[in-house]
Structure formats: C-alpha cells, structure tokens
Design a protein around this motif. Structure first.
Motif, PDB file in Angstrom:
ATOM      1  N   GLU A  26      20.646  76.033 -40.209  1.00 16.56           N
ATOM      2  CA  GLU A  26      19.688  77.124 -40.060  1.00 16.56           C
ATOM      3  C   GLU A  26      19.782  78.059 -41.274  1.00 16.56           C
ATOM      4  O   GLU A  26      20.720  77.990 -42.064  1.00 16.56           O
ATOM      5  N   TRP A  27      18.810  78.952 -41.388  1.00 14.40           N
ATOM      6  CA  TRP A  27      18.746  79.818 -42.550  1.00 14.40           C
ATOM      7  C   TRP A  27      20.021  80.658 -42.749  1.00 14.40           C
ATOM      8  O   TRP A  27      20.487  80.786 -43.890  1.00 14.40           O
ATOM      9  N   PRO A  28      20.632  81.242 -41.739  1.00 14.89           N
ATOM     10  CA  PRO A  28      21.834  82.049 -41.988  1.00 14.89           C
ATOM     11  C   PRO A  28      22.940  81.275 -42.706  1.00 14.89           C
ATOM     12  O   PRO A  28      23.634  81.847 -43.563  1.00 14.89           O
ATOM     13  N   ALA A  29      23.130  80.009 -42.362  1.00 14.40           N
ATOM     14  CA  ALA A  29      24.161  79.212 -43.029  1.00 14.40           C
ATOM     15  C   ALA A  29      23.818  78.974 -44.496  1.00 14.40           C
ATOM     16  O   ALA A  29      24.682  79.054 -45.380  1.00 14.40           O
ATOM     17  N   ARG A  30      22.543  78.704 -44.763  1.00 18.72           N
ATOM     18  CA  ARG A  30      22.123  78.487 -46.153  1.00 18.72           C
ATOM     19  C   ARG A  30      22.247  79.780 -46.953  1.00 18.72           C
ATOM     20  O   ARG A  30      22.706  79.776 -48.102  1.00 18.72           O
ATOM     21  N   ALA A  31      21.807  80.875 -46.355  1.00 17.70           N
ATOM     22  CA  ALA A  31      21.874  82.165 -47.042  1.00 17.70           C
ATOM     23  C   ALA A  31      23.328  82.545 -47.341  1.00 17.70           C
ATOM     24  O   ALA A  31      23.624  83.114 -48.403  1.00 17.70           O
ATOM     25  N   LYS A  32      24.240  82.244 -46.430  1.00 16.44           N
ATOM     26  CA  LYS A  32      25.647  82.551 -46.647  1.00 16.44           C
ATOM     27  C   LYS A  32      26.170  81.838 -47.885  1.00 16.44           C
ATOM     28  O   LYS A  32      26.916  82.424 -48.701  1.00 16.44           O
ATOM     29  N   ARG A  33      25.785  80.580 -48.067  1.00 15.05           N
ATOM     30  CA  ARG A  33      26.236  79.823 -49.246  1.00 15.05           C
ATOM     31  C   ARG A  33      25.618  80.380 -50.523  1.00 15.05           C
ATOM     32  O   ARG A  33      26.285  80.452 -51.566  1.00 15.05           O
ATOM     33  N   LEU A  34      24.367  80.775 -50.458  1.00 16.14           N
ATOM     34  CA  LEU A  34      23.726  81.361 -51.630  1.00 16.14           C
ATOM     35  C   LEU A  34      24.373  82.701 -51.986  1.00 16.14           C
ATOM     36  O   LEU A  34      24.581  83.007 -53.168  1.00 16.14           O
ATOM     37  N   HIS A  35      24.686  83.490 -50.983  1.00 19.18           N
ATOM     38  CA  HIS A  35      25.373  84.759 -51.243  1.00 19.18           C
ATOM     39  C   HIS A  35      26.752  84.514 -51.860  1.00 19.18           C
ATOM     40  O   HIS A  35      27.216  85.305 -52.704  1.00 19.18           O
ATOM     41  N   ALA A  36      27.423  83.445 -51.451  1.00 21.27           N
ATOM     42  CA  ALA A  36      28.725  83.120 -52.040  1.00 21.27           C
ATOM     43  C   ALA A  36      28.577  82.818 -53.533  1.00 21.27           C
ATOM     44  O   ALA A  36      29.409  83.240 -54.348  1.00 21.27           O
ATOM     45  N   LEU A  37      27.519  82.101 -53.887  1.00 23.31           N
ATOM     46  CA  LEU A  37      27.251  81.841 -55.304  1.00 23.31           C
ATOM     47  C   LEU A  37      27.003  83.140 -56.059  1.00 23.31           C
ATOM     48  O   LEU A  37      27.522  83.353 -57.159  1.00 23.31           O
ATOM     49  N   GLU A  38      26.185  84.009 -55.464  1.00 25.24           N
ATOM     50  CA  GLU A  38      25.866  85.282 -56.104  1.00 25.24           C
ATOM     51  C   GLU A  38      27.134  86.106 -56.317  1.00 25.24           C
ATOM     52  O   GLU A  38      27.343  86.687 -57.399  1.00 25.24           O
ATOM     53  N   THR A  39      27.990  86.161 -55.314  1.00 22.47           N
ATOM     54  CA  THR A  39      29.237  86.916 -55.426  1.00 22.47           C
ATOM     55  C   THR A  39      30.125  86.328 -56.511  1.00 22.47           C
ATOM     56  O   THR A  39      30.709  87.060 -57.328  1.00 22.47           O
ATOM     57  N   MET A  40      30.239  85.012 -56.537  1.00 23.84           N
ATOM     58  CA  MET A  40      31.063  84.358 -57.565  1.00 23.84           C
ATOM     59  C   MET A  40      30.562  84.696 -58.959  1.00 23.84           C
ATOM     60  O   MET A  40      31.353  85.024 -59.859  1.00 23.84           O
ATOM     61  N   LEU A  41      29.254  84.613 -59.162  1.00 24.90           N
ATOM     62  CA  LEU A  41      28.692  84.900 -60.483  1.00 24.90           C
ATOM     63  C   LEU A  41      28.967  86.338 -60.897  1.00 24.90           C
ATOM     64  O   LEU A  41      29.338  86.604 -62.049  1.00 24.90           O
ATOM     65  N   ASN A  42      28.788  87.268 -60.003  1.00 23.29           N
ATOM     66  CA  ASN A  42      29.022  88.672 -60.329  1.00 23.29           C
ATOM     67  C   ASN A  42      30.497  88.947 -60.617  1.00 23.29           C
ATOM     68  O   ASN A  42      30.835  89.674 -61.559  1.00 23.29           O
ATOM     69  N   GLU A  43      31.364  88.353 -59.824  1.00 21.99           N
ATOM     70  CA  GLU A  43      32.790  88.638 -59.977  1.00 21.99           C
ATOM     71  C   GLU A  43      33.423  87.907 -61.156  1.00 21.99           C
ATOM     72  O   GLU A  43      34.402  88.379 -61.736  1.00 21.99           O
ATOM     73  N   GLN A  44      32.866  86.762 -61.511  1.00 18.76           N
ATOM     74  CA  GLN A  44      33.479  85.938 -62.565  1.00 18.76           C
ATOM     75  C   GLN A  44      32.682  85.955 -63.867  1.00 18.76           C
ATOM     76  O   GLN A  44      32.954  85.149 -64.753  1.00 18.76           O
ATOM     77  N   ARG A  45      31.734  86.851 -63.983  1.00 19.62           N
ATOM     78  CA  ARG A  45      30.852  86.874 -65.160  1.00 19.62           C
ATOM     79  C   ARG A  45      31.638  86.849 -66.472  1.00 19.62           C
ATOM     80  O   ARG A  45      31.384  86.021 -67.354  1.00 19.62           O
ATOM     81  N   VAL A  76      19.308  82.370 -57.740  1.00 16.91           N
ATOM     82  CA  VAL A  76      19.933  82.619 -56.436  1.00 16.91           C
ATOM     83  C   VAL A  76      19.113  83.637 -55.649  1.00 16.91           C
ATOM     84  O   VAL A  76      18.794  83.443 -54.460  1.00 16.91           O
ATOM     85  N   ARG A  77      18.749  84.723 -56.302  1.00 15.97           N
ATOM     86  CA  ARG A  77      18.019  85.795 -55.613  1.00 15.97           C
ATOM     87  C   ARG A  77      16.624  85.353 -55.198  1.00 15.97           C
ATOM     88  O   ARG A  77      16.132  85.744 -54.132  1.00 15.97           O
ATOM     89  N   HIS A  78      16.000  84.533 -56.033  1.00 20.07           N
ATOM     90  CA  HIS A  78      14.677  84.014 -55.668  1.00 20.07           C
ATOM     91  C   HIS A  78      14.784  83.116 -54.435  1.00 20.07           C
ATOM     92  O   HIS A  78      13.949  83.189 -53.527  1.00 20.07           O
ATOM     93  N   ALA A  79      15.818  82.270 -54.393  1.00 11.75           N
ATOM     94  CA  ALA A  79      16.016  81.388 -53.241  1.00 11.75           C
ATOM     95  C   ALA A  79      16.296  82.199 -51.979  1.00 11.75           C
ATOM     96  O   ALA A  79      15.808  81.863 -50.887  1.00 11.75           O
ATOM     97  N   LEU A  80      17.087  83.265 -52.102  1.00 12.65           N
ATOM     98  CA  LEU A  80      17.360  84.110 -50.942  1.00 12.65           C
ATOM     99  C   LEU A  80      16.087  84.795 -50.443  1.00 12.65           C
ATOM    100  O   LEU A  80      15.915  84.994 -49.235  1.00 12.65           O
ATOM    101  N   LYS A  81      15.207  85.135 -51.347  1.00 18.66           N
ATOM    102  CA  LYS A  81      13.977  85.815 -50.972  1.00 18.66           C
ATOM    103  C   LYS A  81      12.957  84.859 -50.347  1.00 18.66           C
ATOM    104  O   LYS A  81      12.258  85.208 -49.395  1.00 18.66           O
ATOM    105  N   LYS A  82      12.889  83.643 -50.863  1.00 17.31           N
ATOM    106  CA  LYS A  82      11.810  82.726 -50.479  1.00 17.31           C
ATOM    107  C   LYS A  82      12.254  81.569 -49.580  1.00 17.31           C
ATOM    108  O   LYS A  82      11.422  80.899 -48.966  1.00 17.31           O
ATOM    109  N   GLY A  83      13.557  81.319 -49.516  1.00 14.97           N
ATOM    110  CA  GLY A  83      14.032  80.095 -48.883  1.00 14.97           C
ATOM    111  C   GLY A  83      13.639  79.938 -47.427  1.00 14.97           C
ATOM    112  O   GLY A  83      13.258  78.842 -46.983  1.00 14.97           O
ATOM    113  N   ARG A  84      13.707  81.013 -46.641  1.00 15.58           N
ATOM    114  CA  ARG A  84      13.345  80.908 -45.229  1.00 15.58           C
ATOM    115  C   ARG A  84      11.898  80.434 -45.074  1.00 15.58           C
ATOM    116  O   ARG A  84      11.596  79.631 -44.186  1.00 15.58           O
ATOM    117  N   GLY A  85      11.028  80.920 -45.940  1.00 10.53           N
ATOM    118  CA  GLY A  85       9.630  80.496 -45.878  1.00 10.53           C
ATOM    119  C   GLY A  85       9.452  79.036 -46.255  1.00 10.53           C
ATOM    120  O   GLY A  85       8.631  78.329 -45.657  1.00 10.53           O
TER     121      GLY A  85
END
Length: 470
Positions: A26-45, A76-85
């Motif tokens: 379901e979308w929450p599980a997918r969004a959680k993985r995308l958020h993990a990518l976003e967090t990794m990128l920000n923290e490990q830039r 990542v942010r585009h997928a989080l915004k549009k993925g549910r649709g």
C-alpha cells in the motif's frame, strides 16, 4: 574481489520471498521507503560528495550537488507527491458492443528490479531508477560500479542502514560480479552504460527472458541553426560538454555549425572557457578524468585524429597533466568520419566541429548515423525547429539548451536503437517497473451468450452486423 554467485542468488531469493509476502504494498509502505531515501540523501550529502570526488581524483562538489543531489532529491519528492495517484486503477468503457462491461488497468509491482549503475554519475544513476522501482512497489538489487570503489562501498554501507536487506540490497564487485548479476532472473533489469557492455547485459538477460531497459550512449549531436543566438549556443554547448569533464552520456559529442562561423565558434569558445574556468590549471571546479585508462583512451582519440589531419584548438590556460588526469577542453576541426573520434563516443572534454553548408545537409548527416541518446538544437525559427525534430530520431531533445531534458519528471528518459531501449523517470518509470494489468469485468446481465455455439442464422446475422459496425 568477486562476490560468489551463490551470495547473489541468496540475496535475490531473500528479496523475492519478501515480495511474495507483500506483493502489492500500500502507499504508506512505499512512501516510507521513499522517505528513507530522502533522509539518507540529506544526511549523507557531504560524505557522498567527498567519496565521489576521491574516486575521480577531483570532482567539484558544486557539480555533484547540481547534477546528482538535486535531481536525486527532486525525483524522490516528485514520487512522494504523485505516487499515490499513479497507483490508482485506470478505468475506461469498452466498445459499444461490450457494454455494460467495464475495463480497468491495475498497476501491479513486477517484483524484484535489478539496477546496474555506471561510474560517471554513480549517485543519481543509482537513485533515479531506485526511486521509480520503489514507488512502483518493488524491491531492488543494485550493482555499483567497480570504478568508483570509495563511493560504491559507502553507498552499500548507507543503504544497509536505511533499508532492510529484503527491501533494497547493494552489490559491489568487479566485472565478473557484474556478469553474474546480469544473469540473475530479475523481474526487470535496468542497465546504464556503454553500448558494448549493453550487448552482453541483454544477452545475459535473454537467457531468463528478463525484460531490460538499456540506457546506453552514442554520439549526441549539437546543431547550431542559421537563426541561433550564436554566443548563447556556444556557451550552453560548452556547459553541457564540460561538466564532469565531458564524462556524461548525454554530453554533446560533436557540433554541426554553419561553415562560415567555424572561426567565430572557436573564438567564442575560448572566451567562454576562460570565463567558466579562470586559471584552469589550478581550478577546483573542473573534474578529472576518472582513471588512467580513460585518460589514455582520450589522449589516443585526439592524437590519432591529429595524425589523420585534424587540428586541435586548446581552450583555457592548462596543458595535459597525466599525473592529475587533467585534460583541458579542446576543439577539433578538419575531422572526418573515418576517424575514431567521429566513430566512437568520446566521453571526455574533446569536441569535434563539423561544418555544414545547408540545414538539410546537417539534418541528413544526423539521420545517416546511428540514433543518438540526445540531440541539441539551437535555433529561433519555430518552423525550422519543427522540421528538424520531424526528420531526426533521438532518445531525447533539448532545444536551445543542453542536458536539462533529463531532469524533467514529466518526460521519460531513454534511448532508441543503438542508444538504448525503454525509458524511466517519473510516471514513465512507475510504468516501466509495473505491470499494467488489463482487466475486463463482465456485467451480470450481458449478451455474450448470444454469440456462442451452435452457430445458426441468428449468430450469422449478429456477426455480420458487428463486422459492418467495426
């Protein structure tokens, strides 16, 4: 060091088993993985950028930010915004004959996606397809390049911190590992790299009937039309050519320009490079060539062209420096199609100039060569732009700029023919890594029984009416 084939197979099986337990997240599980990518990128830039620079010898942090971090985070942010649709079933009415039935397309995750990452943009070309695989509900196995050992090891280490091994797993290793990886029975395999290696990847995937997306390369032309804003065209071509020292799959590979403006191009190019890279020899904003092998290959391409009659026009105030793998920007004139530099993808800061007398001649030149991954056209006349677009084939096009078509979430990225097959990015990537399952839902009350055997006069009247209606 090679990774045993058994270990690769075990990793794949772990991913498959997890997918079997949750085949349509379901979308929450997918969004959680995308958020993990976003967090990794920000923290490990900064650690990622430092590792990439170490692998290159020198890679400007500014270029890594612009060309790797920005598009990675943006995707990542585009997928989080549009993925549910994108996940919503797409409903449609069947033909009049089949009413009141209904049609629906249901996006379904394929399963486990294999991703083979090249060395030139090791972060973005890992993250981009990974985002599309995850938003589509898949799990992924990523093979990093052995030519960026520092970054590849760091990326594998960090992915293991932010993801469970049954969600995303990263593989490092040499060409032997890459060959074994491409032979695994993935549900889809995406490869970014050279055309030569693409043949081997596709051959290995074919043994398992694994669908492939190949992002290859080729000789991407830049055409300067008669109505172009000339100085702007030169500047944008050099930008696209010189970021990452030309080690970009969609970098302009050669320039087609009006014969009378050859000398002007060289003069403008010299001024432009001096402005972009003052004191080039000491500049920290100009990338090194990735390896001694690639440096020697580029020197060989240039020197063989010169031996065959080409002329070199040095841009900037630096000279070749093999100890730092510094190769300054250089234009080549008087080139011919028989030269290797006009036959092989350059993948470095060497830029041949090919004069034309008419635009028809320029367009014919492009059309007579293998389809490129990118085409760049500089022109202000809308009718001429449309004409060139209609008469040429390329994976993607930027008009009056270079490179930036790859950063558009609403446009698929991919090659055609020798430059690749398939595409991804944004919704196109979601569809690449999904099975769009077609479902026909028959209504409880329907007339399908009237078309079954025994076939009598009524059947023939009905069939003839259907055939007449089309």
């Amino acid at each position: 060091m090679s990774l045993p084939d058994a270990s690769l197979a075990e990793r794949l099986q772990q991913l498959r088993a997890a997918h079997a337990k949750d085949p349509t997240p379901e979308w929450p599980a997918r969004a959680k993985r995308l958020h993990a990518l976003e967090t990794m990128l920000n923290e490990q830039r900064h650690t990622f950028a430092a590792a990439i620079s170490a692998d290159f010898g020198q890679r400007p942090t500014e270029e890594t930010d612009l060309l790797e971090f920005f598009p990675s985070l943006s995707s990542v942010r585009h997928a989080l915004k549009k993925g549910r649709g994108w996940m919503r079933p797409q409903r449609s009415l069947p033909g009049l004959t089949f009413l009141p039935a209904r049609n629906v397309l249901i996006p379904q995750p394929l399963g486990v996606i294999g991703i083979i990452v090249p060395w030139n943009y090791p972060l973005y070309l890992a993250i981009g397809p990974l985002v599309d695989a995850l938003v589509a509900g898949n799990r992924a196995m990523v093979k990093m390049s052995e030519f960026t050992p520092s970054f590849s090891a760091l990326f594998a280490e960090q992915i293991a911190k932010y993801f469970q091994p049954n969600e995303v797993t990263v593989v490092t290793g040499d060409a032997e590992v890459a060959q074994a990886f491409s032979s695994l029975p993935f549900d889809h395999l995406l490869f970014t790299g050279s055309t030569a290696v693409g043949h081997h990847v596709m051959r290995a995937a074919a043994a398992n009937l694994t669908p492939v997306t190949l992002e290859l390369g080729g000789k991407s032309p830049a055409i300067i039309g008669p109505g172009a804003r000339f100085d702007n065209a030169v500047e944008r071509i050099l930008f696209g050519k010189l970021v990452n020292a030309g080690q970009t799959c969609i970098a302009p590979d050669y320039v087609l320009l009006p014969r009378a403006r050859m000398a002007e191009f060289i003069d403008v190019a010299k001024r432009t490079v001096t402005k972009m890279y003052p004191q080039l020899a000491q500049s920290k904003q100009y990338a090194s060539v990735i390896s001694d092998r690639q440096y020697a290959r580029l020197i060989g391409l240039r020197d063989k062209a010169v031996a065959a009659g080409a002329k070199v026009h040095l841009l900037g105030d630096a000279a070749d420096d093999a100890s730092r793998r510094l190769l300054p920007p250089q234009l080549l004139s008087d080139v011919g199609d028989s030269m290797d530099i006009m036959r092989d993808e350059i993948f470095g800061p060497l830029l041949p100039l090919v004069p034309y007398d008419t635009m028809d001649e320029a367009v014919a030149y492009v059309a007579a060569h293998p389809h490129p991954l990118a085409l760049y056209l500089f022109e202000e006349d809308g009718a001429l732009i449309d004409s060139v677009l209609a008469r040429t084939v390329a994976g993607g096009v930027s008009v009056n700029d270079t490179l930036y078509h790859i950063a558009q979430h609403g446009l698929p990225f991919g090659g055609v023919g020798p430059s690749g097959m398939g595409g991804y990015h944004g919704e196109a990537g979601f569809r690449t890594f999904s099975h769009m399952k077609p479902v026909f839902r028959q209504a409880r009350l329907n007339g399908a029984g009237m078309l079954g055997p025994p076939y009598g006069a009524f059947f023939h009247r009905m069939v003839n009416m259907l055939i007449k209606r089309g």
